[in-house]
Design a protein around this motif. Structure first.
Motif, short mmCIF file in Angstrom:
data_model
loop_
_atom_site.label_atom_id
_atom_site.label_comp_id
_atom_site.label_asym_id
_atom_site.label_seq_id
_atom_site.Cartn_x
_atom_site.Cartn_y
_atom_site.Cartn_z
N GLY A 25 0.82 -1.44 -0.47
CA GLY A 25 0.11 -0.31 0.54
C GLY A 25 0.92 1.64 0.26
O GLY A 25 0.43 2.35 -0.61
N PHE A 26 1.85 1.00 1.35
CA PHE A 26 2.74 2.37 0.70
C PHE A 26 3.47 2.82 -0.69
O PHE A 26 3.28 3.66 -1.10
CB PHE A 26 3.80 2.59 1.86
N ASN A 357 -6.33 -8.34 5.17
CA ASN A 357 -6.31 -7.68 3.55
C ASN A 357 -6.40 -6.24 3.00
O ASN A 357 -5.09 -5.00 3.05
CB ASN A 357 -6.03 -8.94 2.73
N VAL A 358 -7.18 -5.87 3.36
CA VAL A 358 -7.52 -4.17 2.74
C VAL A 358 -7.11 -3.22 3.66
O VAL A 358 -6.61 -2.05 3.22
CB VAL A 358 -9.20 -3.99 2.21
N GLY A 359 -8.12 -3.52 4.44
CA GLY A 359 -7.21 -2.70 6.25
C GLY A 359 -6.08 -2.70 5.85
O GLY A 359 -5.70 -1.27 6.31
N GLU A 360 -4.82 -3.91 5.60
CA GLU A 360 -3.32 -3.37 5.99
C GLU A 360 -3.05 -2.58 4.56
O GLU A 360 -2.17 -1.96 4.52
CB GLU A 360 -3.17 -4.72 5.95
N PHE A 361 -3.77 -2.97 3.53
CA PHE A 361 -2.81 -2.04 2.34
C PHE A 361 -3.50 -0.86 2.87
O PHE A 361 -1.90 0.29 2.41
CB PHE A 361 -3.71 -2.21 1.47
N MET A 362 -4.25 -0.31 3.18
CA MET A 362 -4.93 1.29 3.71
C MET A 362 -3.72 2.20 4.10
O MET A 362 -4.11 3.08 4.44
CB MET A 362 -6.60 1.36 3.68
N SER A 363 -3.67 1.45 5.07
CA SER A 363 -2.84 1.85 6.44
C SER A 363 -1.35 1.96 6.23
O SER A 363 -1.27 3.23 6.18
CB SER A 363 -2.30 0.62 7.76
N GLY A 364 -0.94 1.40 4.84
CA GLY A 364 0.53 1.26 4.05
C GLY A 364 -0.17 2.59 3.37
O GLY A 364 0.93 4.05 2.72
N TRP A 365 -1.10 2.62 2.55
CA TRP A 365 -1.40 4.21 1.25
C TRP A 365 -1.36 5.14 2.59
O TRP A 365 -0.61 6.14 1.38
CB TRP A 365 -3.11 3.61 0.49
N GLU A 366 -1.96 5.31 3.60
CA GLU A 366 -1.99 6.83 3.90
C GLU A 366 -0.84 7.23 4.89
O GLU A 366 -0.65 8.40 4.98
CB GLU A 366 -3.54 6.31 5.51
N ASN A 367 -0.50 6.04 4.97
CA ASN A 367 0.78 6.64 5.87
C ASN A 367 2.15 6.97 4.85
O ASN A 367 1.78 8.13 4.94
CB ASN A 367 1.86 4.96 6.31
#
Length: 404
Positions: A25-26, A357-367
């Motif tokens: 995500g990041f 899985n989507v929550g982990e992806f969004m965490s990296g995107w928002e970071n």
């Protein structure tokens, strides 16, 4: 254009093989410069990974589901057997409770048992005879202890005690009549103390036998004194008659049968009489009707309360077992549905895993967005979250529709 997008997703997917969803995500946010409309490309890749993972080892999952269904069915059968036994037990205890309540109504209507009347009558008769015996015994032995023993008399039994007392005056008559009352009064105090202990026990307080022991010791000392004086008087008469050459000595009391006869026929009978007196006077037959009813109702209420507690415990167990059976049924149904889908080629999916899985992806995107876009980060993340929610809801709806 479509080929370009597909190539870009394929390239990004290859990169995702080597990193976690958070890292992916990041990286995706960095390549897309946090553009909200680009987030669906990364989410689609996350979904592809998720779906492919769900399809792995189908044969193993089918075998695992069959084993789990079998074990859950066994648990359900065990719980149903326990539930059936508990329900039967509750029916029995409910019947016992109904009988107890009927007994309570009968007691209020005057049909309650008040004890064995025959036992009371026999006990009262024996107690009356023992009372008369003790009166004569202590009158005779008391007279002998205080005024000496006539020649030829047994000592503790003087058949002419009342005629002899009349010759000595009114004071002596009063003494031999009132002297036994002392022992009868001590016996009544023993009865009263036993009743007090019953009340203490009923209230849950500690019982005390100090007074009873003291009364018995006082009576024993009095009987020892009487026995000693009688033994001494009998020996003196024998000495005066020339039947013995030994003068009286204290140690002779331990070999004198008269001393022991006084203790056995006096103190031992007195103890028996005291406890018989308590049994007779405490019998429910002598209590007033209201007292009898009150006692019987209190005892019956204790039985009823104890039975209700037992029923409540059984009912709690029934409720627990009913809940367990329902959970067993729901678990079996869920696993059977999953098994059917696996066997028919329709892969069931766990939406909770997709959300994780989507929550982990969004965490990296928002970071990444927070670290690179400053004041604009919150706005970008807010738009990205809205797109993500719409995308996720749509995917879950489609999955549910496919698996229904």
């Amino acid at each position: 254009m479509a080929d370009e997008t597909q190539n870009r997703q394929s390239k990004t997917k290859d990169e995702a093989d080597k990193v976690s969803f958070t890292q992916f995500g990041f990286q995706s946010a960095g390549k897309a410069k946090s553009a909200p409309e680009s987030i669906t490309d990364g989410l689609n890749i996350v979904y592809e990974y998720f779906f492919n993972d769900q399809k792995k080892n189908i044969g193993q999952k089918i075998e695992q589901l069959e084993t789990e269904i079998e074990l859950e069915s066994k648990r359900e059968n065990d719980n149903e057997a326990k539930l059936d036994n508990s329900r039967k037990l509750k029916e029995l205890k409910d019947g016992d409770l109904r009988d107890l309540n009927i007994d309570r109504v009968k007691i209020r209507e005057g049909d309650g048992e008040v004890g064995d009347i025959a036992t009371f009558i026999i006990g009262a008769f024996i107690t009356l005879l023992l009372t008369m015996y003790l009166f004569v015994f202590y009158s005779s032995s008391g007279y002998s202890a205080f005024y000496g023993i006539k020649q030829g008399s047994l000592g503790f039994i003087n058949p002419n005690v009342f005629s002899d007392a009349m010759n000595k005056g009114g004071g002596v008559i009063a003494l031999i009549i009132l002297f036994p009352v002392i022992f009868l009064g001590l016996g009544f105090l023993i009865h009263d103390s036993l009743e007090s202990n019953k009340k203490l026990k009923k209230s849950g307080s500690k019982e005390s036998y100090i007074l009873i022991a003291s009364l018995l010791v006082i009576t024993l000392i009095a009987d020892i004194f009487i026995g000693y004086k009688i033994s001494q008087g009998v020996h003196t008469n024998e000495f005066n008659s020339g039947l013995t050459n030994d003068t009286w000595q204290f140690k002779m009391i331990f070999a004198d049968i008269n001393f022991y006869l006084v203790l056995v026929l006096g103190f031992v009978v007195y103890v028996i009489w005291g406890f018989l007196l308590n049994r007779v006077l405490s019998h429910t037959y002598l209590k007033t009707e209201s007292e009898i009813t009150k006692i019987l109702l209190e005892e019956k209420d204790k039985e009823i309360n104890a039975k209700r507690e037992e029923i409540n415990e059984v009912q709690s167990k029934i409720n627990e077992l009913v809940s367990n059976v329902k959970n067993n049924e729901l678990t079996i149904t869920k696993k059977e549905n999953s098994l059917i889908r696996y066997k028919t080629g329709s892969t069931p999916v766990d939406t909770d895993i997709l959300k994780s899985n989507v929550g982990e992806f969004m965490s990296g995107w928002e970071n990444f967005t927070h670290g690179h876009w400053g004041n604009e980060a919150e706005k970008l993340n807010s738009e990205s979250r809205k797109i993500k929610e719409d995308w996720l809801n749509n995917k879950i709806q489609n999955l549910n529709s496919d698996n229904s």
